[in-house]
Design an enzyme around this catalytic site. Structure first.
Site, PDB file in Angstrom:
ATOM      1  N   PHE A  78       6.834  -3.264  11.193  1.00  0.00           N
ATOM      2  CA  PHE A  78       7.517  -4.553  11.103  1.00  0.00           C
ATOM      3  C   PHE A  78       6.871  -5.493  10.085  1.00  0.00           C
ATOM      4  O   PHE A  78       7.301  -6.628   9.918  1.00  0.00           O
ATOM      5  CB  PHE A  78       7.595  -5.235  12.476  1.00  0.00           C
ATOM      6  N   CYS A  84       0.819  -1.208   0.000  1.00  0.00           N
ATOM      7  CA  CYS A  84       0.000   0.000   0.000  1.00  0.00           C
ATOM      8  C   CYS A  84       0.857   1.264   0.000  1.00  0.00           C
ATOM      9  O   CYS A  84       0.413   2.323  -0.432  1.00  0.00           O
ATOM     10  CB  CYS A  84      -0.951   0.009   1.196  1.00  0.00           C
ATOM     11  N   ASN A  85       2.101   1.165   0.466  1.00  0.00           N
ATOM     12  CA  ASN A  85       2.956   2.351   0.576  1.00  0.00           C
ATOM     13  C   ASN A  85       4.017   2.488  -0.504  1.00  0.00           C
ATOM     14  O   ASN A  85       4.589   3.559  -0.669  1.00  0.00           O
ATOM     15  CB  ASN A  85       3.662   2.362   1.937  1.00  0.00           C
ATOM     16  N   GLY A 100     -13.173  -7.183   3.691  1.00  0.00           N
ATOM     17  CA  GLY A 100     -11.885  -7.631   3.153  1.00  0.00           C
ATOM     18  C   GLY A 100     -11.035  -8.237   4.249  1.00  0.00           C
ATOM     19  O   GLY A 100     -10.708  -7.565   5.223  1.00  0.00           O
TER      20      GLY A 100
END
Length: 421
Positions: A118, A57-58, A193
């Protein structure tokens, strides 16, 4: 061992992240599992010796060897919806040592949107494992990734950079806690989801909010049921999505779809509704904000959530960087040894050939010639000469490659390359 890679291959890290690319742009360059697989197969067919791909997502990044970074950029753009022009505006390209350093900062959570995240190291492990199955990880990248894993483990155990919960999953629970404090009426939460992000979000919600009014919906119901069983939560059919949205106060969307799965057309309620979109590409259509009762929060906003635990982590960045430097020094030592080991072996072979020729010649010149003693003495001299050269190469501050090249030229040794597969 496979043949050495030509010298003109360099190690690159290319990609884009939250630092310069907004969620919508990251969505354009995101890659599905199938997209990553197809990209790797094409890379292998084009002769790229080693490559790993990560799309979260990043960030979306490629780590690998290429003759020119454009080879990797083209692959990314061909298998995503991004363009080269857009890439040039918001992306980065790191080469060799800089690419190594970037992989360390990503893998240890130093470059994460939430410092100390993490989850990223697990995603990197999966990326390298996927490539290794296709025969696309060489010894250099495998050793480097093992060092990144080692650094990540040490930082987690020796510092408090990753103390407490981390990631967007944690941030979503924290946001709910800050905006709907305990003591008030429990809010009904719908989690749509149940992939990795959904699972982690569910765990954080149960742990930190102590709210049991959580309903799970997933296209594949049995996945949701497995997670619900762990936390004693409710599971509804995908067909009941609109009905459940109407009854919810908070919707968390983490479907991992390539197109929006929630839009204003399926929202049939007038009461205040908070929608949190944890997906890249976006899984919630922006048109939901046209509804006066809806508040939409995307993961980029969630990542700005401040918390004492997160703020305190910055104090441990120098310690983490020190650990990375220590681990990477070992990697560089391995690289130096890997570079000069074949040359040293070739040098010993060359000197041994000269020794044998001289001993053979001396036997005819000296009647009392002791072959055994001469052989032992010559071998010791060869070891000392080789040792001096090895120490020089280990301590060479300029360029090990140049020193190796000089040895090859002086002793007419076989030409060797820098990187081996």
């Amino acid at each position: 061992m496979a043949a050495a890679q030509p010298k003109h291959f360099s190690f690159y890290s290319i990609g884009l992240s939250y630092r310069k690319a907004d969620a919508e742009t990251r969505g354009q360059f995101s890659l599905s599992e199938e997209g990553i697989h197809n990209l790797l197969l094409e890379a292998k067919g084009e002769g790229i010796p080693s490559l790993a791909v990560i799309s979260t997502c990043n960030r979306t990044e490629l780590y690998g060897f290429a003759q020119h970074p454009f080879q990797l950029i083209r692959l990314l753009c061909e298998h995503s919806h991004g363009t080269v022009e857009e890439f040039q505006k918001i992306a980065y390209i790191h080469k060799n040592e800089d690419a190594c350093n970037h992989l360390y900062t990503v893998g240890t959570g130093l470059d994460s949107q939430i410092l100390g995240d993490f989850e990223i190291i697990g995603q990197l492990k999966m990326a390298f494992k996927r490539s290794k199955k296709l025969g696309l990880i060489n010894a250099y990248m495998e050793r480097l990734m093992n060092c990144v894993i080692q650094a990540s483990k040490r930082i987690k155990t020796e510092t408090e950079l990753s103390s407490g919960a981390t990631s967007v999953s944690f941030a979503s629970a924290q946001y709910i806690l800050e905006n709907f404090p305990a003591g008030g009426p429990a809010k009904k939460i719908l989690l749509f989801g149940t992939g990795k992000i959904g699972r982690n979000t569910c765990e954080n919600l149960v742990k930190h909010t102590e709210n049991k009014q959580i309903t799970l919906i997933n296209r594949t119901k049995d996945k949701a049921e497995r997670i619900a069983g762990r936390f004693d939560l409710i599971v509804k059919d995908y067909a009941q999505l609109e009905e459940e949205i109407a009854q919810s106060d908070i919707i968390i969307v983490a479907t991992g779809a390539q197109k929006p799965t929630v839009s204003k057309q399926i929202i049939h309620t007038n009461k205040p509704l908070l929608i949190m979109d944890l997906s890249i590409p976006k899984n919630v259509d922006d048109n939901v904000t046209e509804l006066d009762n809806v508040q939409l929060i995307h993961l980029d906003e969630l990542s700005k959530v401040t918390h004492k635990t997160l703020e305190n982590r910055e104090n441990f960045i120098p310690q983490a960087q020190s650990i990375i430097s220590e681990v990477h020094a070992d990697f560089k030592q391995w690289m130096v040894s890997r570079q000069f080991a074949p040359t040293m072996q070739a040098l010993k072979t060359k000197l041994s050939t000269l020794k044998d020729a001289e001993i053979k010649n001396s036997r005819t010149k000296f009647s009392d010639f002791n072959h055994e003693q001469a052989d032992v003495l010559a071998d010791r001299i060869i070891q000392k000469i080789a040792g001096h050269f090895a120490n020089h190469l280990r301590n060479e501050e300029e360029s090990t490659e140049e020193a190796i090249s000089l040895l090859n030229k002086v002793f007419k040794l076989e030409e060797l390359s820098s990187y081996e597969s």
